[in-house]
Design an enzyme around this catalytic site. Sequence first.
Site: not given
Lengths: 347, 347
Positions: A98, A138, A140-142
């Site tokens: 993200h 997460n 830092g992910e989705m």
Amino acid sequence: MTKISFVAALAIMATATACSSKTPPKTPEKIQQAITQKRGDEPVKIIKPAKVADPAMVELGKKLYFDPRLSKSGFISCNSCHNLSMGGSDNLKTSIGHKWSQGPINAPTVLNSGMNIAQFWDGRAKDLKEQAGGPIANPGEMGYTHELAVAELQSIPGYVDEFKAVFGTDKIDIDKVTKAIAAFEQTLVTQNAPFDDWLAGDDNAITKEELEGYELFKSSGCTACHNGEALGGNSFQKMGVVEPYKTTNPAEGREAVTGKDADRFNFKVPTLRNVELTYPYFHDGAAQTLGQAVDVMGKIQLGKAFSPEENAKIVAFLKTLTGEQPAFMLPILPPSSDKSPRHNPFN
Amino acid sequence: MTKISFVAALAIMATATACSSKTPPKTPEKIQQAITQKRGDEPVKIIKPAKVADPAMVELGKKLYFDPRLSKSGFISCNSCHNLSMGGSDNLKTSIGHKWSQGPINAPTVLNSGMNIAQFWDGRAKDLKEQAGGPIANPGEMGYTHELAVAELQSIPGYVDEFKAVFGTDKIDIDKVTKAIAAFEQTLVTQNAPFDDWLAGDDNAITKEELEGYELFKSSGCTACHNGEALGGNSFQKMGVVEPYKTTNPAEGREAVTGKDADRFNFKVPTLRNVELTYPYFHDGAAQTLGQAVDVMGKIQLGKAFSPEENAKIVAFLKTLTGEQPAFMLPILPPSSDKSPRHNPFN
């Protein structure tokens, strides 16, 4: 509404042609039978076909796997980092999340991941279902939340109908979402690699050099960890047995889960199936080529310095582990409704 | 090496089933024939099937369309912003580009884009081939250069073989790359929408409300710009004919290309094919729903305030323009070689 179009028909024909030019087309029945292992005493086993209990759930899971609306931005899907066009990986050292966050660790392939002892490099998720919930929430992910993702799916009539057909209720929750995604991922088994054909008794399935590479792979001790159907994924092992592994990556491995000093730098052994496609290598993505990965593994795990010729033979063997890639129609996603939230990736 | 796997077979069967449950399966031949228009005097025409001159080039173009290695990050492909699972759009107000750059304008759908008078909202590219080169080298989109993208493709043996098979030479250049991508995009024609069946003479293809919506659409003057096979895409028109369109988006439209004051705020009229799938609407993506888009268009283009009932009827009609979505096997991309550059999205 999804209908097969002329383009579709063409594409299917073209693909089928492309495929049959490489290998004679097999009937599902033929493929469904696992080929039987003639060379039974090998530490590597023929990979068994996926068991598909509920095709409708697999189809739903496939849509969710490709749906970027499970991310805060509306831009990142499971397939963004576990790209099924690219060996179930993103071929990046670490993934993009993200707002272009830099991921902490190399994205493992989703191919054959259902055979893993556990999920993530440190095994912190016990199975695919548990894993599937992680990236969605997460930051830092989705970067989304389970609550918002589920509420959004609930606002999409096409999904509500499909969840109802699969689960018997139109009440969507994260448990059903991750169950469907895992059911799809469970089907991502790559059968009939040249090496499987060799294990089945076909002496001509691999070349002399590839066979010599396999013999070296065994005699050097690689099969101590890279064994079984997936050539890995079935144990946690220390990265750096003979010499320490030098990396700037802060991941501590299994210790982060168990809290035990003994588990420091223990990581799940990655599968070597399709390893030709899943570069770069290691949890930190530091090895850019198979040759580099073989060289480092020899030195730090086995105390062996492979000669260039030996390295080339092992690499040639590893490339015989590329199996049939998942082949399915690109899923068409049900459109959002007027009630669905609109994503704004920039605030 | 791509082979059809059991999972593939299953997926195809499942999809085929899903499809045939909606509509009887058609033979390619049947689909290839455009259905003939009985209602010949209508300003909307039945969409003609794609002409596929070179299926092998289409297959190559499909791989390139899905390949993130055409971007500097190795993360963004054509399909990232023109997602064929989502109506050929990203369903975002403006797109996400390299390092999470915010795009300047709403990404138009690639579906049926081969029929456009020109490409981009301001028509600055004369055709799909010219358009395809733009995003690859745009710092805020894929952020790469044509030279680096071509050199990377040239380092991938699978691509070299395929370019040789299609173009008769293994010397890859940007002209061949964009020609192949355009050849694929040219096939993305969405046939057999319910409204096409109505145009073909099937009175039961659309409901009474949908037909009333179409009559209103015509009598209100919408067909002055939204006409023909694509219901748009064939002219540039001023955004804000009766009253000025209020937007914070700085795009000046056609004037940026022609330099003529008269072209200020002239934009290519978007197609209304599959408009149900391509939200949000307008060049600035400001209209989140079809209802809002119809309301604004009525006011600023036609000087009409549609009643809620009229608006609902027009929206119902617009949803009859959703055709068969492109249906093809997810392409499997040829792996990079040891010589291929590795992408580092974070420096």
